[in-house]
Design a protein around this motif. Structure first.
Motif, PDB file in Angstrom:
ATOM      1  N   UNK A 205      43.679  33.038  57.750  1.00 52.79           N
ATOM      2  CA  UNK A 205      42.515  33.665  58.395  1.00 52.79           C
ATOM      3  C   UNK A 205      41.840  34.585  57.383  1.00 52.79           C
ATOM      4  N   UNK A 206      40.515  34.707  57.435  1.00 55.34           N
ATOM      5  CA  UNK A 206      39.820  35.604  56.512  1.00 55.34           C
ATOM      6  C   UNK A 206      39.920  37.054  56.964  1.00 55.34           C
TER       7      UNK A 206
ATOM      8  N   UNK B 171      32.469  43.745  40.401  1.00 48.86           N
ATOM      9  CA  UNK B 171      32.303  42.553  39.569  1.00 48.86           C
ATOM     10  C   UNK B 171      33.608  42.233  38.836  1.00 48.86           C
ATOM     11  N   UNK B 172      34.309  43.266  38.388  1.00 52.28           N
ATOM     12  CA  UNK B 172      35.570  43.058  37.670  1.00 52.28           C
ATOM     13  C   UNK B 172      36.640  42.427  38.554  1.00 52.28           C
ATOM     14  N   UNK B 173      36.547  42.654  39.862  1.00 48.49           N
ATOM     15  CA  UNK B 173      37.503  42.074  40.806  1.00 48.49           C
ATOM     16  C   UNK B 173      36.951  40.824  41.488  1.00 48.49           C
ATOM     17  N   UNK B 174      35.806  40.321  40.994  1.00 53.07           N
ATOM     18  CA  UNK B 174      35.147  39.125  41.554  1.00 53.07           C
ATOM     19  C   UNK B 174      34.766  39.325  43.013  1.00 53.07           C
ATOM     20  N   UNK B 175      34.296  40.535  43.343  1.00 50.30           N
ATOM     21  CA  UNK B 175      33.863  40.848  44.698  1.00 50.30           C
ATOM     22  C   UNK B 175      32.335  40.879  44.741  1.00 50.30           C
TER      23      UNK B 175
ATOM     24  N   UNK C 239      48.678  54.638  50.488  1.00 48.99           N
ATOM     25  CA  UNK C 239      48.457  54.131  51.839  1.00 48.99           C
ATOM     26  C   UNK C 239      47.501  52.955  51.868  1.00 48.99           C
ATOM     27  N   UNK C 240      46.466  53.002  51.040  1.00 50.05           N
ATOM     28  CA  UNK C 240      45.505  51.902  50.966  1.00 50.05           C
ATOM     29  C   UNK C 240      46.175  50.632  50.441  1.00 50.05           C
ATOM     30  N   UNK C 241      47.020  50.794  49.412  1.00 45.43           N
ATOM     31  CA  UNK C 241      47.742  49.644  48.873  1.00 45.43           C
ATOM     32  C   UNK C 241      48.640  49.027  49.942  1.00 45.43           C
ATOM     33  N   UNK C 242      49.270  49.879  50.731  1.00 46.61           N
ATOM     34  CA  UNK C 242      50.118  49.397  51.824  1.00 46.61           C
ATOM     35  C   UNK C 242      49.289  48.589  52.813  1.00 46.61           C
ATOM     36  N   UNK C 243      48.113  49.097  53.148  1.00 49.23           N
ATOM     37  CA  UNK C 243      47.233  48.383  54.084  1.00 49.23           C
ATOM     38  C   UNK C 243      46.829  47.026  53.524  1.00 49.23           C
ATOM     39  N   UNK C 244      46.391  47.001  52.263  1.00 46.06           N
ATOM     40  CA  UNK C 244      45.921  45.754  51.672  1.00 46.06           C
ATOM     41  C   UNK C 244      46.995  44.693  51.621  1.00 46.06           C
ATOM     42  N   UNK C 245      48.200  45.076  51.198  1.00 46.53           N
ATOM     43  CA  UNK C 245      49.278  44.100  51.087  1.00 46.53           C
ATOM     44  C   UNK C 245      49.766  43.652  52.458  1.00 46.53           C
ATOM     45  N   UNK C 246      49.821  44.574  53.415  1.00 49.29           N
ATOM     46  CA  UNK C 246      50.198  44.191  54.782  1.00 49.29           C
ATOM     47  C   UNK C 246      49.195  43.195  55.348  1.00 49.29           C
ATOM     48  N   UNK C 247      47.919  43.451  55.112  1.00 50.96           N
ATOM     49  CA  UNK C 247      46.887  42.509  55.554  1.00 50.96           C
ATOM     50  C   UNK C 247      47.054  41.151  54.887  1.00 50.96           C
TER      51      UNK C 247
ATOM     52  N   UNK D 131      43.554  40.943  44.098  1.00 49.79           N
ATOM     53  CA  UNK D 131      44.565  40.693  43.073  1.00 49.79           C
ATOM     54  C   UNK D 131      45.730  39.857  43.604  1.00 49.79           C
ATOM     55  N   UNK D 132      45.896  39.839  44.922  1.00 48.85           N
ATOM     56  CA  UNK D 132      46.909  38.970  45.522  1.00 48.85           C
ATOM     57  C   UNK D 132      46.354  37.594  45.857  1.00 48.85           C
ATOM     58  N   UNK D 133      45.109  37.342  45.465  1.00 50.82           N
ATOM     59  CA  UNK D 133      44.516  36.028  45.650  1.00 50.82           C
ATOM     60  C   UNK D 133      44.017  35.753  47.048  1.00 50.82           C
ATOM     61  N   UNK D 134      43.770  36.812  47.832  1.00 50.50           N
ATOM     62  CA  UNK D 134      43.315  36.634  49.204  1.00 50.50           C
ATOM     63  C   UNK D 134      41.784  36.611  49.280  1.00 50.50           C
ATOM     64  N   UNK D 135      41.206  35.636  49.966  1.00 49.00           N
ATOM     65  CA  UNK D 135      39.745  35.638  50.144  1.00 49.00           C
ATOM     66  C   UNK D 135      39.338  36.752  51.099  1.00 49.00           C
ATOM     67  N   UNK D 136      38.259  37.447  50.786  1.00 51.31           N
ATOM     68  CA  UNK D 136      37.812  38.525  51.667  1.00 51.31           C
ATOM     69  C   UNK D 136      36.305  38.600  51.677  1.00 51.31           C
TER      70      UNK D 136
END
Length: 315
Positions: free
Chosen positions: A8-9, A81-85, A257-265, A56-61
């Motif tokens: 899921x996106x 741009x550096x993160x291809x966003x 905390x933000x890193x925790x959120x991103x990886x949990x997502x 960085x975990x390869x998740x589309x967003x």
């Protein structure tokens, strides 16, 4: 070991900030004068930190982070741009916000924030970005609780049921009225908080028993981040699991905390059960804490050097 494949996106909504990091022996008192050393400048902000982890975990967003007009807006655009966003939201009237991150010898950090374009939301523009299929939407309490947060909160809580909300309430939980919290809970939002914020939500200490009872009473899951003690995960059936910590040497806690959120997502997007997704959150947050600033999010290939922390069902 780590095979994350998004099912899921996710749409990430919130702020990208300039972070100016200062190292200090002690915080200044009112009227005082303390010496600090600048240790770096980065682009952070809750939503951008989350988006960086996901990228960085390869998740589309879907990038729902506004980029303003000014020196910080230019820096934010380069960081994206550096993160291809790709940049989808432009604010031509305001620059991005920025903050001083004051880091003490313990690694604890204190923020002084100058707000910017992340306080002004065009919900029609957000609606145009919303996926038509089932999706997650991440948002932060910093934006929901702001003086201009009512349109964003209304938009979030009226999203179609195919959209699941992942809300990091943050320290501004104290500024949210009980009705707002009740609305988020009634919407079935997955809330993530640290232990102090969770105590405010529960109106009592965030013990496993109190977390389990709250989740059962409100029919919601809950993530309570406990820093070096790992995390507690409450489920609507009245259970509470402890996800153990990852042993690291802390550099600072900026963006943990933000890193925790991103990886949990990332785990949830890949179809993992919540407790297993939080395992990934604990691991990535620990890696970020071991590196200076919020820019230490690992790439997927780096995770193979680590083992996931254990899970324990608490009585």
């Amino acid at each position: 070991m780590f095979n994350l494949t998004a099912q899921t996106p996710v749409m990430v909504i919130g702020a990208a900030f300039g972070d100016v990091m200062l190292s200090m022996q002690r915080l200044p008192r009112s009227g005082g004068d303390e010496v600090a050393s600048e240790t770096g400048r980065q682009i952070g902000g809750c939503a951008f930190n989350v988006a960086r982890v996901l990228a960085r975990l390869g998740m589309p967003l879907i990038n729902g982070i506004p980029v303003g007009t000014g020196i910080w807006g230019e820096a934010v655009a380069r960081a994206m741009q550096a993160e291809s966003l790709p940049v989808h939201l432009r604010n031509r009237e305001h620059d991005n916000g920025w903050c001083l991150a004051l880091v003490e010898p313990s690694g604890e950090r204190t923020f002084v924030t100058v707000e910017g374009c992340e306080q002004f939301w065009d919900t029609d523009a957000l609606e145009a970005l919303l996926p038509q299929e089932p999706a997650w939407v991440y948002a932060s309490g910093y934006e929901i609780a702001s003086n201009h947060g009512k349109p964003l909160l209304s938009w979030l809580t009226n999203l179609p049921t195919r959209v699941k909300l992942f809300i990091d309430l943050g320290p501004r939980i104290s500024e949210l009225c009980p009705q707002v919290l009740a609305t988020l809970l009634g919407r079935g939002a997955l809330l993530t908080l640290n232990r102090e914020e969770a105590a405010q939500l529960l109106k009592q200490p965030a013990t496993p028993q109190n977390i389990a009872a709250f989740c059962q009473a409100h029919h919601v899951p809950l993530i309570v981040r406990q820093d070096k003690d790992g995390a507690l995960v409450g489920s609507p059936d009245g259970q509470c699991h402890q996800v153990m910590p990852v042993s690291i040497t802390a550099c600072d806690t900026i963006g943990a905390g933000d890193a925790h959120c991103g990886a949990t997502l990332a785990g949830l997007m890949s179809g993992l059960p919540l407790v297993e997704a939080v395992q990934l959150g604990n691991l990535v947050a620990a890696i970020v804490v071991s590196r200076p600033g919020a820019d230490g999010a690992p790439y997927l290939a780096e995770l193979s050097d680590y083992a996931l922390p254990a899970i324990q069902l608490l009585d």
